[in-house]
Design an enzyme around this catalytic site. Structure first.
Site, mmCIF file in Angstrom:
data_model
loop_
_atom_site.group_PDB
_atom_site.id
_atom_site.type_symbol
_atom_site.label_atom_id
_atom_site.label_comp_id
_atom_site.label_asym_id
_atom_site.label_seq_id
_atom_site.Cartn_x
_atom_site.Cartn_y
_atom_site.Cartn_z
ATOM 1 N N ASP A 137 33.100 33.215 53.285
ATOM 2 C CA ASP A 137 33.482 34.439 53.992
ATOM 3 C C ASP A 137 34.749 34.183 54.801
ATOM 4 O OD1 ASP A 137 33.063 36.959 55.690
ATOM 5 O OD2 ASP A 137 31.236 36.949 54.502
ATOM 6 N N HIS A 176 33.536 38.991 60.444
ATOM 7 C CA HIS A 176 32.630 39.262 59.332
ATOM 8 C C HIS A 176 31.704 38.093 58.998
ATOM 9 C CE1 HIS A 176 31.575 40.330 55.113
ATOM 10 N NE2 HIS A 176 31.687 41.562 55.555
ATOM 11 N N SER A 462 27.748 44.034 52.498
ATOM 12 C CA SER A 462 27.976 42.732 53.124
ATOM 13 C C SER A 462 26.834 42.357 54.050
ATOM 14 C CB SER A 462 29.272 42.754 53.936
ATOM 15 O OG SER A 462 30.391 42.644 53.121
#
Length: 733
Positions: A137, A176, A462
Site C-alpha cells: 500500500d 491509506h 480498500s
C-alpha cells in the site's frame, strides 16, 4: 502558478462515427517508455543483461524471480516493440500501468466477535497470532500506538529503502496503508479483525497514493521472499483483464502458498467494472457491503416520493429534528453560500473538495449540505476534517430535480439498513475468462480505523479487503495446514448471499457479490469444503453447447457427511445434470461432475448466473456460477464525460470501452482549421471496461476552446466521439 478549469460541452450531433463532414487526423499516440517483460521460465540477471546487449538504448530496471519470471526495461518504444518480437521465451510485454489506492462495526458483522470465543489447537484464542500479513500500500505509520506492537518491518519500493513509513509531506501525505493495517490488526483503542497478527508493510504507492506496475510487482516479490502468510492489496486500476502482470504475480504467490487478497475496485455499479488485481483468478477479490447504517431520506414539499441520500464517511447524523428550507449553494464557494443560514444547502460537485464546500456552508450558518454529482450516477466520499453539520451526496439527476425545488421545505426520515451491496463496489465478470469476480464482499462503508496521528472513518473496497485479510489470518491460525485454495473455499462456501433491500428476496447477481458477505466464524467451523468455490461455464461455443465443471468435495469433519445437489429452478434453454447423492467418511474427498447443456434459441439474456445449492447434512453450500451466451456488442468507445475533480485544479474523465482498444486517445484540435495540437491523454492495449482518470492542472493546455476527438481502435476499426472543450482560468475559492 495559474490554475485552470475545464468545461465540457457535448456536440450531440457528433456522437456517431460515420457522418462527420471533415476528418480529424491525429498523429501516432505517444508510446510508453517502461515495460514489464514476462518470461516462460526464470533467467538470471546476467542472462538477461547478455540478451539485452543488442538493444543499446534499453536499460534494465528490475529482475523478477518470485512474483513472476521476467524483468522491467526502460527505453525507446520501438526497441521495446522489437524486443517483444525477438526475445526468446517471452509470454508478453506490457507497458507499465498506474495503480491507485481504492479508498469496528465491520468486525461484528463478519462474525469477528464470535471468533474471540474460539481456540486453536494450542488452546490459544483466535486472534491471528503467529500469522504475518503483508500490507502492500502507501506504507504504514508504525509509530501509531494501535499498530506499533504488531509492526514487523517491511520495505519501501518507492524510495528503495527499508523504511515503509507513510508519506507525511504536507500536500501529498497519505493515510491509506495505515488505515488498511488497522482494519487487519489494530490492537489498542480500536481492535482489528486479527489484533495479534503481525503486519509487514510494503510501500509501493508514493505521495498522493499513486504507483506503477513495477513498484507493486517489486513489493509482491519482496513479500514472497519474506515468507509472509497473507498479502493484502487495497489498490487497483480500471483494467478488467485476467492476464495483467500484477494479476499473474498474485496467482504465482498463491501457488507458492500465500493467501492473496485484492480489492475489486470502486467503479460500480456498472457491469464489467472490476479492475486488476481484483481480476486475478487465484486471489480473493473483495467487493464492499454496508454495515448497519442509518440511511437518511428527504421528503420535499410538493413531492410524494422520498429521495435517498448517501452520507459521506465522517458525516454527523442526519437525524434533523425539524423541516428546513432548501437553498442553492452553487459550487460551494464562500461567495455562493452567503445566504444559507438555517437552511439545507444544495451544492454541485467539482472544483473544490467535499470538505471545503461543507466547511464554507457550515461557516455561513447552514444546517446540512447535499452535494450532487456532476457526472451521471451517484458517488461516495470522505470528509477530511470533522464537521458539525451532516453532509450527503445524491446523483446528478436527483440534484437537478432538487435544484428546481429551491426555496421549498425539506424534512428527513431515517431508516436502518444492513448488508446491502455498496453502490460504488465494482462488478464483474472478468473479461475473456468469464469468471465470477468479486469472489466475496465485506464491510466497506464508514469503516473507522487508524491513520497517522489518530483515527478516521473511510469507505471503499480498500476497506473491505483488509476485513477479509484479517479473517484469513484467523482461519490460518485455526487451521495452519490449510492451503490458500481451502481458505478461499471456506470463506466462499459459508458466505451469505446479499438480498436487495427493495425486494427482500431478489439476490444481487453473482458477478456483483460473488458468494456473498463473509462469515468468518462459520468459515472456521465449516465441516465441508468445495473447490473451486465458483464455476465458470464459459461462453457459448456452438449449436451443441455442452459444458462440464468438476468440483472437489471434502469432508473435513469427524463424522460421516451426506451430500445432495438441489435441482435449480427451471430456466428455458438450460438443462442440468448432477451426480447422485453420496456419502463421505471423515477426511474423505470426491471429485464430482456438474454438466450444463444450453439451447441458445430458448435461453433469454446474454449472461446467465445463479447459485448451485449443495446440501451437506443440514448445512447448505451455495456455489456461484456464470455462463455467457453472447458478449455485448457495443461501439468501441462510449459514455465520455469530463468534469472538474474534487481537488482544486484537477479534472477527471470517464469513458467506457466495451471491447477494449489497441489504441485509445483524446486528441485536441483547433476548432477553426482542425489542426492537431496535442493529446490530452492516450494509451495502448487498454482492456475493456470503464476508464476513470484524474489529470493534473499542470498537464492541461492553455486557456481556449478546443475540439476533442475521443477515439478507440480495435482490430482495425476505429470509433470516436467529438466534444468541445473550453479551458478557462480558475478562480480561487
Amino acid at each position: 502558478m495559474k490554475k485552470w478549469i475545464l468545461l465540457l460541452v457535448l456536440l450531440l450531433s457528433c456522437q456517431t462515427t460515420s457522418s462527420a463532414a471533415r476528418t480529424l487526423t491525429a498523429p501516432p499516440i505517444p508510446k510508453e517508455r517502461v515495460a514489464i517483460v514476462v518470461l516462460e521460465k526464470a533467467q538470471s540477471k546476467q542472462e538477461i543483461q547478455q540478451a539485452l546487449q543488442p538493444y543499446k538504448d534499453l536499460q534494465l530496471r528490475r529482475v523478477f524471480q518470485e512474483a513472476l519470471y521476467g524483468f522491467s526495461v526502460e527505453g525507446n518504444p520501438e526497441s521495446i516493440a522489437k524486443l517483444a518480437e525477438e526475445y526468446e521465451d517471452v509470454i508478453n510485454v506490457s507497458p507499465v500501468t498506474n495503480y491507485q489506492i481504492q479508498a469496528e462495526e465491520g468486525v461484528k458483522i463478519i462474525g469477528g466477535e464470535e471468533v474471540r470465543g474460539l481456540f486453536d489447537n494450542k488452546n490459544q484464542r483466535l486472534t491471528g497470532k503467529g500469522v504475518t500479513v503483508a500490507v502492500i500500500d502507501t506504507g504504514v505509520d508504525y509509530t501509531h500506538p494501535d499498530l506499533k506492537g504488531n509492526y514487523n518491518g517491511g520495505h519501501d519500493l518507492v524510495d528503495n529503502d527499508e523504511d515503509p513509513m507513510e508519506t507525511l509531506t504536507l500536500g501529498s501525505a497519505t493515510v491509506h496503508g495505515t488505515h488498511v493495517a488497522g482494519i487487519i490488526a489494530a490492537n489498542g483503542k480500536i481492535k482489528g479483525v486479527a489484533p495479534e497478527a503481525k503486519i509487514r508493510a510494503y510501500r509501493a504507492l508514493g505521495p498522493g497514493g499513486g504507483g506503477t506496475t513495477e513498484q507493486v510487482i517489486a513489493a509482491i516479490e519482496e513479500a514472497m521472499k519474506d515468507n509472509v502468510d497473507i498479502m493484502n492489496l487495497s489498490l487497483g486500476n480500471n483494467v478488467n483483464g485476467p492476464d495483467l502482470p500484477i494479476s499473474l504475480a498474485l496467482n504465482r504467490a498463491v501457488e507458492k502458498g500465500i493467501v492473496a487478497v485484492a480489492a475489486a475496485g470502486n467503479s460500480g455499479p456498472s457491469i464489467w467494472s472490476v479492475g486488476s488485481p481484483g481480476t486475478a483468478s487465484k486471489s480473493i477479490s473483495v467487493g464492499a457491503s454496508t454495515p448497519a447504517m442509518e440511511i437518511p431520506y428527504i421528503l420535499i414539499e410538493g413531492m410524494s416520493k422520498k429521495t435517498r441520500i448517501e452520507p459521506l464517511a465522517g458525516s454527523p447524523s442526519w437525524a434533523l429534528d425539524r423541516s428546513l428550507l432548501l437553498a442553492d449553494g452553487g459550487m460551494g464557494t464562500k461567495g455562493d453560500v452567503k445566504n444559507v443560514a438555517g437552511k439545507i444547502v444544495l451544492i454541485e460537485r467539482g472544483k473544490y473538495t467535499f470538505t471545503e464546500k461543507a466547511k464554507n456552508a457550515q461557516d455561513a450558518g447552514a444546517k446540512a449540505v447535499i452535494i450532487y454529482n456532476n457526472l451521471s450516477g451517484g458517488f461516495s466520499g470522505n470528509l477530511e476534517l470533522p464537521l458539525e453539520i451532516p453532509v450527503a451526496s445524491v446523483t446528478k439527476e436527483e440534484g437537478e430535480k432538487l435544484k428546481k425545488k429551491v426555496g421549498k421545505s425539506i424534512r428527513t426520515e431515517i431508516a436502518m439498513e444492513k448488508d446491502q451491496l455498496a453502490d460504488f463496489s465494482s462488478r464483474g465478470p472478468v473479461t475473456d475468462t468469464w469468471e465470477v469476480k468479486p469472489d466475496i464482499v465485506a464491510p466497506g462503508v464508514s469503516v473507522n480505523s487508524t491513520i497517522p496521528g489518530g483515527y478516521l472513518s473511510l469507505q471503499g473496497t480498500s476497506m473491505a479487503a483488509p476485513h477479509v485479510a484479517g479473517a484469513c489470518a484467523l482461519i490460518l491460525q485455526a487451521h495452519p495446514d490449510w492451503t490458500p485454495e481451502q481458505i478461499k473455499a471456506a470463506l466462499m462456501n459459508t458466505a451469505r448471499p446479499l438480498v436487495k433491500e427493495s425486494s427482500k428476496s431478489d439476490h444481487y447477481r453473482t458477478y456483483e457479490q460473488g458468494a456473498g458477505r463473509i462469515r468468518v466464524d462459520a468459515a472456521i467451523k465449516t465441516e465441508s469444503l468445495v473447490t473451486p468455490s465458483s464455476i465458470k461455464f464459459g461462453k457459448f461455443a456452438g449449436e451443441t453447447d455442452e459444458h462440464k465443471a468438476f468440483l472437489q468435495v471434502e469432508n473435513i469433519s469427524k463424522k460421516k457427511q451426506h451430500y445432495t445437489f438441489d435441482i435449480p429452478k427451471q430456466t428455458d434453454g438450460l438443462t442440468w445434470h448432477f451426480p447422485l447423492s453420496f456419502t463421505l467418511d471423515p477426511g474423505e474427498s470426491r471429485e464430482v461432475k456438474v454438466e450444463l447443456s444450453v439451447d441458445p434459441s430458448l435461453l433469454k439474456g446474454k449472461i446467465h448466473d445463479g447459485y448451485l445449492n449443495l446440501r451437506a447434512g443440514k448445512t447448505e453450500i451455495k456455489i456461484p456460477y456464470l455462463y455467457v451466451l453472447e458478449e455485448p456488442n457495443y461501439p468501441r468507445v462510449m459514455g465520455f464525460d469530463f468534469k472538474a475533480a474534487d481537488k482544486p485544479g484537477n479534472y477527471r474523465y470517464e469513458v467506457y470501452l466495451p471491447g477494449g482498444a489497441d489504441e485509445f486517445g483524446i486528441a485536441l484540435f483547433h476548432p477553426d482549421d482542425y489542426r492537431f495540437i496535442d493529446y490530452l491523454d492516450s494509451g495502448e492495449n487498454i482492456k475493456k471496461g470503464l476508464i476513470t482518470k484524474e489529470l493534473e492542472a499542470e498537464h492541461l493546455p492553455p486557456s481556449g476552446v478546443y475540439l476533442a476527438k475521443v477515439f478507440a481502435k480495435k482490430a482495425g476499426k476505429e470509433d470516436f466521439i467529438e466534444t468541445m472543450i473550453v479551458i478557462e482560468e480558475r478562480e480561487g475559492p
